[in-house]
Design an enzyme around this catalytic site. Structure first.
Site, short mmCIF file in Angstrom:
data_model
loop_
_atom_site.label_atom_id
_atom_site.label_comp_id
_atom_site.label_asym_id
_atom_site.label_seq_id
_atom_site.Cartn_x
_atom_site.Cartn_y
_atom_site.Cartn_z
N GLU A 198 -5.23 0.87 2.47
CA GLU A 198 -4.96 -0.18 3.46
C GLU A 198 -5.09 0.36 4.87
OE1 GLU A 198 -3.01 -2.97 6.13
OE2 GLU A 198 -2.46 -0.89 5.81
N ASP B 113 -0.58 4.28 0.85
CA ASP B 113 -1.11 5.22 1.83
C ASP B 113 -0.43 5.04 3.18
OD1 ASP B 113 -2.43 2.70 2.06
OD2 ASP B 113 -4.08 3.63 3.19
N HIS C 24 0.83 -1.20 0.00
CA HIS C 24 0.00 0.00 0.00
C HIS C 24 0.87 1.25 0.00
CE1 HIS C 24 0.55 0.79 4.41
NE2 HIS C 24 0.59 -0.52 4.50
N GLU D 133 4.25 -5.91 4.42
CA GLU D 133 4.01 -5.31 5.74
C GLU D 133 5.24 -5.50 6.64
OE1 GLU D 133 1.73 -3.43 6.76
OE2 GLU D 133 0.15 -3.69 5.27
#
Length: 383
Positions: A138, A74, A72, A167
């Protein structure tokens, strides 16, 4: 610092991404930047805009098994700017640490993915396809992001075999933890109805707080399952309780309770919902309940992807990683139902979502090498 001043291509790209204030659901041009880098490698890029959310699907190759990097662009809001040692969207390299919002979660991982592909494709002709699935949703509601892209992929008949989510999985050093699954997340908003009245005349009212106490006590005391070798037992936590307007002389007419279950593969959402409604019915409370299923549990207990990740980490002389399912949810919950192997591998998570977020700069170069090793083992041994 311009791109040539950074110690590596990975750090330069990470810094350029950090410099774009992509507070969820904004992308702030991150995906356009990444698409330009990927198109230069021969990736075919499709930009998918759903609502206020930008998504990117980029794929290299036309045949063979499909390997996907998911992530992601964001980030969470920075909070009070005055609390930051350095401005959150002005990347700084200080004492070997890359500072800035998104350095760890997860713009550093995105940069490592891209530079891993640049090196791999310069040296090899993969025996399969490589893709990127990126979203700017996300850290927000996660409605118009990966969830929607997966629906689009399913409609096209795309078959993903392996997926690495970037992640920040690591604890002390990059690669010391691989997330091999996540618990499911089931949220609920419970409204218990009563009859408002004066506290001096309880016989003329019905106090929803009093009526709910027994049911709530049983909810938090219930042992939902025993977990298994990969997951701890399912847990229920009440996160908010509210009733009335604060007046000491008014019996409230309603009680609102918000709770969440993090559940293992020993349970499923439908069974948990049925058990909870049966419990509430047994206590005779007058209630309404709204459910939010945030994601089912998933697990990659073994297989080529995990083997390749462990071997790729070992190539660098790092200790054998812990295989974990701890923590919150990730977008892997939307990808795993496609039937693919999913793991999460990224940098250390000590400062994620915090003021002064930072990551060890050398770890991003190491992570890029790990990503390259995984792809080489999965795709290049097939050529």
């Amino acid at each position: 610092m311009d791109a040539t001043a950074w110690p590596s291509a990975t750090l330069a790209l990470a810094a350029e991404l950090i410099g774009r204030a992509s507070v969820t659901p904004e992308d702030a041009g991150c995906q356009q930047l990444l698409a330009q880098r990927l198109e230069a490698l021969g990736f075919d890029c499709t930009h998918l805009r759903y609502g206020e959310v930008d998504n990117l699907w980029a794929v290299h190759g036309s045949a063979g098994p499909l390997f996907v990097f998911a992530g992601h662009t964001d980030v969470v809001p920075p909070g009070p700017l005055a609390a930051w040692t350095h401005p959150p969207f002005e990347p700084r390299l200080v004492d070997g640490m890359l500072h800035g919002r998104g350095a760890a979660d997860m713009k550093g991982s995105l940069a490592a993915m891209v530079t891993a592909c640049e090196r791999l494709l310069a040296a090899h002709e993969p025996g399969g396809r490589i893709a990127f699935l990126l979203t700017s949703d996300e850290e927000g509601p996660s409605i118009d992001g990966t969830r929607r892209v997966v629906e689009w992929l399913r409609s096209r008949g795309e078959q993903i075999r392996w997926c690495v989510v970037g992640e920040p999985s690591s604890t002390h050093c990059v690669g010391d933890v691989i997330k091999v699954g996540r618990r499911g997340s089931l949220g609920a908003e419970l409204t218990v109805r009563g009859v408002q009245g004066h506290v001096a005349y309880p016989e003329r009212a019905r106090n929803p707080v009093h009526e709910a106490l027994g049911a709530l006590a049983e909810l938090v005391a219930t042992r939902w399952d025993e977990g298994n070798a990969h997951f701890p037992a399912t847990s229920l936590q009440i996160s908010n309780i509210h009733a009335g307007q604060g007046a000491t002389n008014v019996i409230p007419g309603e009680l609102q309770v918000v709770f969440n279950l993090r559940y293992s593969t020993e349970s499923d959402a439908a069974t948990l919902q049925a058990r909870i409604t049966a419990l509430l019915d047994r206590h005779g409370v007058d209630y309404a309940i709204a459910w939010q299923l945030h994601g089912e549990p998933f697990l990659t207990a073994g297989g080529e992807l995990l083997d390749s990740a462990v071997a790729g980490i070992a190539e660098l002389g790092a200790p054998e990683p812990e295989l974990s399912t701890s923590g919150g949810t990730s977008d892997g919950r939307f990808i795993a139902p496609l039937g693919c192997q999913v793991i999460e591998l990224g940098p250390c998570n000590a400062t994620i979502h915090k003021v002064d977020e930072c990551v060890r700069a050398a770890d991003l170069d190491t992570l890029s090498t790990m990503y390259e090793a995984i792809m080489r083992r999965l795709l290049c041994s097939r050529t």
